[in-house]
Write a protein that holds these residues in place. Structure first.
Motif, short mmCIF file in Angstrom:
data_model
loop_
_atom_site.label_atom_id
_atom_site.label_comp_id
_atom_site.label_asym_id
_atom_site.label_seq_id
_atom_site.Cartn_x
_atom_site.Cartn_y
_atom_site.Cartn_z
N GLU A 23 0.96 -1.10 0.17
CA GLU A 23 -0.11 0.04 -0.03
C GLU A 23 0.78 1.21 -0.01
OE1 GLU A 23 -4.02 -1.59 2.42
OE2 GLU A 23 -2.16 -0.84 3.72
N GLY A 24 1.96 1.26 0.91
CA GLY A 24 2.82 2.53 0.88
C GLY A 24 3.56 2.75 -0.37
N ARG A 25 4.16 1.64 -0.98
CA ARG A 25 4.76 1.60 -2.24
C ARG A 25 3.60 2.00 -3.44
NH1 ARG A 25 7.09 -3.04 -2.70
NH2 ARG A 25 9.11 -2.37 -2.28
N CYS A 26 2.30 1.73 -3.28
CA CYS A 26 1.26 2.03 -4.47
C CYS A 26 1.25 3.61 -4.21
CB CYS A 26 0.04 1.37 -4.15
SG CYS A 26 -1.06 1.83 -5.38
N LEU A 27 1.07 4.15 -2.94
CA LEU A 27 1.01 5.57 -2.65
C LEU A 27 1.81 6.25 -3.32
CD1 LEU A 27 -1.33 7.22 -1.35
CD2 LEU A 27 -0.09 7.00 0.90
N VAL A 28 3.14 5.94 -2.84
CA VAL A 28 4.26 6.72 -3.31
C VAL A 28 4.31 6.73 -4.78
CG1 VAL A 28 6.91 6.84 -3.22
CG2 VAL A 28 5.72 6.28 -1.11
N GLU A 29 4.31 5.68 -5.54
CA GLU A 29 4.44 5.56 -6.85
C GLU A 29 3.44 6.40 -7.59
OE1 GLU A 29 6.81 4.47 -8.64
OE2 GLU A 29 7.95 3.73 -7.04
N SER A 30 2.19 6.40 -6.99
CA SER A 30 1.03 7.14 -7.63
C SER A 30 1.13 8.42 -7.57
CB SER A 30 -0.29 6.67 -6.85
OG SER A 30 -0.47 5.44 -7.19
N PHE A 31 1.94 9.04 -6.44
CA PHE A 31 2.22 10.55 -6.15
C PHE A 31 3.04 10.92 -7.51
CE2 PHE A 31 5.05 13.75 -4.63
CZ PHE A 31 4.18 14.76 -4.43
N PHE A 32 4.26 9.97 -7.55
CA PHE A 32 5.42 10.21 -8.40
C PHE A 32 4.78 10.13 -9.91
CE2 PHE A 32 8.03 10.07 -4.87
CZ PHE A 32 8.70 11.18 -4.70
N ASP A 33 3.96 9.23 -10.28
CA ASP A 33 3.26 9.12 -11.49
C ASP A 33 2.40 10.16 -11.80
OD1 ASP A 33 4.63 6.67 -11.68
OD2 ASP A 33 2.67 5.47 -11.38
N GLU A 34 1.56 10.61 -10.96
CA GLU A 34 0.85 11.97 -11.15
C GLU A 34 1.71 13.19 -11.27
OE1 GLU A 34 -2.86 13.66 -11.64
OE2 GLU A 34 -2.45 11.60 -11.45
N LEU A 35 2.47 13.30 -10.60
CA LEU A 35 3.44 14.58 -10.78
C LEU A 35 4.36 14.42 -12.02
CD1 LEU A 35 5.26 16.39 -8.09
CD2 LEU A 35 6.82 15.39 -9.87
N SER A 36 4.84 13.37 -12.39
CA SER A 36 5.18 13.40 -13.70
C SER A 36 4.33 13.45 -14.88
CB SER A 36 5.88 11.82 -13.92
OG SER A 36 7.10 11.47 -12.93
N GLU A 37 3.37 12.75 -14.97
CA GLU A 37 2.09 12.89 -15.99
C GLU A 37 1.65 14.49 -16.07
OE1 GLU A 37 1.33 10.77 -18.48
OE2 GLU A 37 2.84 9.44 -17.62
N SER A 38 1.51 15.08 -15.31
CA SER A 38 1.17 16.34 -15.22
C SER A 38 2.23 17.41 -15.78
CB SER A 38 0.77 16.81 -13.83
OG SER A 38 -0.21 16.49 -13.39
N LEU A 39 3.50 17.07 -15.46
CA LEU A 39 4.53 17.96 -16.07
C LEU A 39 4.88 17.30 -17.58
CD1 LEU A 39 7.11 17.75 -13.25
CD2 LEU A 39 6.07 19.83 -14.03
N ILE A 40 4.57 16.30 -17.99
CA ILE A 40 4.91 15.80 -19.21
C ILE A 40 3.59 16.57 -20.10
CG2 ILE A 40 4.30 13.70 -20.86
CD1 ILE A 40 5.90 11.94 -18.59
#
Length: 99
Positions: A23-40
């Motif tokens: 769950e922790g890994r999913c939360l952290v990865e989701s945060f960085f994925d969202e940040l990256s996708e927004s910048l992209i």
């Protein structure tokens, strides 16, 4: 001085929010994925109380190879910049100067 890693973030979430490692890994990865996708997608990312991530276009310019000294062309590119928010900056300054 140590480095904060994704693994450290996951451990923190596990201990403070009673999450499983998955769950922790999913939360952290989701945060960085969202940040990256927004910048992209060309969006600016504003995290209140923390800072802003922005895309900036850099023009091509002359440069040099530091090893050989030969001139090389540095191509135009888009870079991500981070500017700290005022609250975050104050918090860091307080910790640095109180120590």
């Amino acid at each position: 001085m140590s480095t904060l890693t994704k693994s450290d973030m996951i451990e923190h979430l596990m201990s403070h929010l009673n999450l499983t490692r998955q769950e922790g890994r999913c939360l952290v990865e989701s945060f960085f994925d969202e940040l990256s996708e927004s910048l992209i997608d060309g969006k600016e990312v504003k995290l209140s109380g923390f800072g802003n991530f922005e895309l900036k276009d850099k023009n091509s310019r002359p440069g040099r190879n530091p090893k050989t000294g030969e001139p090389v062309a540095v191509s135009a590119r888009r870079v991500v910049t981070f500017k700290t928010g005022q609250k975050f900056r104050q918090k860091v300054d307080e910790r640095l100067f109180d120590a």
